[in-house]
Design a protein around this motif. Structure first.
Motif, short mmCIF file in Angstrom:
data_model
loop_
_atom_site.label_atom_id
_atom_site.label_comp_id
_atom_site.label_asym_id
_atom_site.label_seq_id
_atom_site.Cartn_x
_atom_site.Cartn_y
_atom_site.Cartn_z
N THR A 54 8.35 10.43 30.52
CA THR A 54 8.98 11.83 31.13
C THR A 54 9.98 12.23 30.53
N SER B 6 10.44 12.40 27.31
CA SER B 6 9.95 13.34 26.24
C SER B 6 9.43 14.63 26.59
N GLU B 7 9.36 14.99 28.01
CA GLU B 7 8.73 16.47 28.21
C GLU B 7 9.95 17.48 28.09
N ASP B 8 9.21 18.54 27.82
CA ASP B 8 9.90 19.77 27.32
C ASP B 8 11.12 19.98 28.41
N TYR B 9 11.10 19.93 29.82
CA TYR B 9 11.81 20.34 30.89
C TYR B 9 13.02 19.31 30.86
#
Length: 327
Positions: free
Chosen positions: A218, A220-223
């Motif tokens: 998680t 590494s997610e954009d958000y």
């Protein structure tokens, strides 16, 4: 609301299928509870008494479909039959006597292990490649590889027999009457501490490792990266953005484990001679007590389905994407 009704209908159909299997399986097995009970007397019971015993255990020569509707009617009235193991105690009463012990021990232990494991998983994932991240995962993996009953025996020997810190068997001191007095509550807590520690130590690694792995993905997610770039507080990014989404697989596992709480922990209850549903199920299997087995399986089925239904609802609250898909 449409999604809620659809899921509720699914679980009601699944419950009906489980009840039907619960009815059929004992009746397809050889013998019947009355004959098993009579065998205990080794021929010292009169033949004319056998029919009366069969009636007590609900054994009839009615067609199977008639027995099925009688079975459903009995369930609606809370009549689960008579237990061979605890004869002449009804099954519902026998389960009612053992279930609170299991619920208190396993439920409290499960919540503690889930909370501690999930929190540790969040922390070591946020501080990955640190000393804590290098130490805890291998240590917890090693502990989780130890079977429940072996860990229970080790802790029982060290803290029960050697150090004499905790009682080694039972749910409370036998010279105390089981009521809500301070002495009984204190004794019950003392007897539950060592089994609870065993459960928490043996299960915490699964929650921690699962949360760590989900959290790392998680992060590494954009958000999450966008939240960090905005300069939001570290705690807010860690908990509100990363942990809130990473925890979803753990919640699924927790719901399944929560549904299985009523099944008890068979090995723990045997090693510590602790009263509970798991030990009652073990005795029911030994005594071919089909009525008691049916009652316990019914309780487990209802609990698992209720927990799964609950996690469906929790998912819709935690994950906005689920609400959009189901809307």
């Amino acid at each position: 609301m449409r999604h809620l009704l659809r899921r509720l209908g699914f679980y009601l159909i699944a419950l009906w299928a489980s009840l039907t299997l619960n009815f059929l399986i004992p009746r397809l097995a050889p013998g019947n509870p009355a004959l098993i009970f009579v065998a205990r007397f080794q021929g010292r019971i009169r033949p004319e008494a056998i029919h009366a015993i069969e009636l007590q255990f609900g054994i009839t020569n009615d067609p199977l479909w008639v027995q099925y509707f009688q079975y459903l009617n009995n369930l609606l009235h809370g009549n689960l039959g008579l237990s061979i193991t605890y004869f002449p105690t009804p099954v519902a009463e026998a389960i009612g006597q053992e279930l609170p012990w299991t619920l208190v021990l396993v439920l409290v232990s499960l919540v503690l292990s889930f909370a501690l494991g999930t929190l540790l998983g969040v922390i070591i994932a946020w501080r990955r490649n640190s000393f804590l991240d290098s130490l805890l995962p291998p240590l917890m993996t090693f502990i989780s590889a130890i079977p429940y009953f072996c860990l229970a025996l080790i802790l029982l020997y060290i803290f029960g027999f050697t150090l004499n810190w905790f009682p080694v068997s039972g749910g409370y001191d036998r010279f105390i009457s089981p009521d809500w007095s301070p002495d009984f509550i204190s004794s019950a807590i003392q007897h539950a501490i060592l089994p609870a520690i065993t459960f928490v130590v043996a299960s915490i690694s699964g929650w921690m490792l699962g949360m760590r792995n989900a959290m790392i993905m998680t992060l590494s997610e954009d958000y999450v990266l966008m939240a960090q770039a905005k300069g939001l507080a570290t705690r807010r990014v860690m908990l509100n953005y990363a942990a809130r989404n990473a925890i979803l697989p753990n919640i699924t596992g927790f719901a399944i484990a929560l549904g299985q709480v009523v099944a008890g922990q068979l090995f723990l209850e045997i090693v510590f001679s602790y009263p509970g549903i798991g030990y009652s199920l073990f005795q029911a299997v030994q005594n071919s007590d089909y009525a008691l087995m049916q009652g316990i399986f019914l309780i487990i089925t209802v609990a698992v389905m209720s927990a799964n239904f609950l996690v469906d609802m929790v998912y819709t609250v935690l994950d906005p994407r689920v609400r959009q898909e189901r809307g």
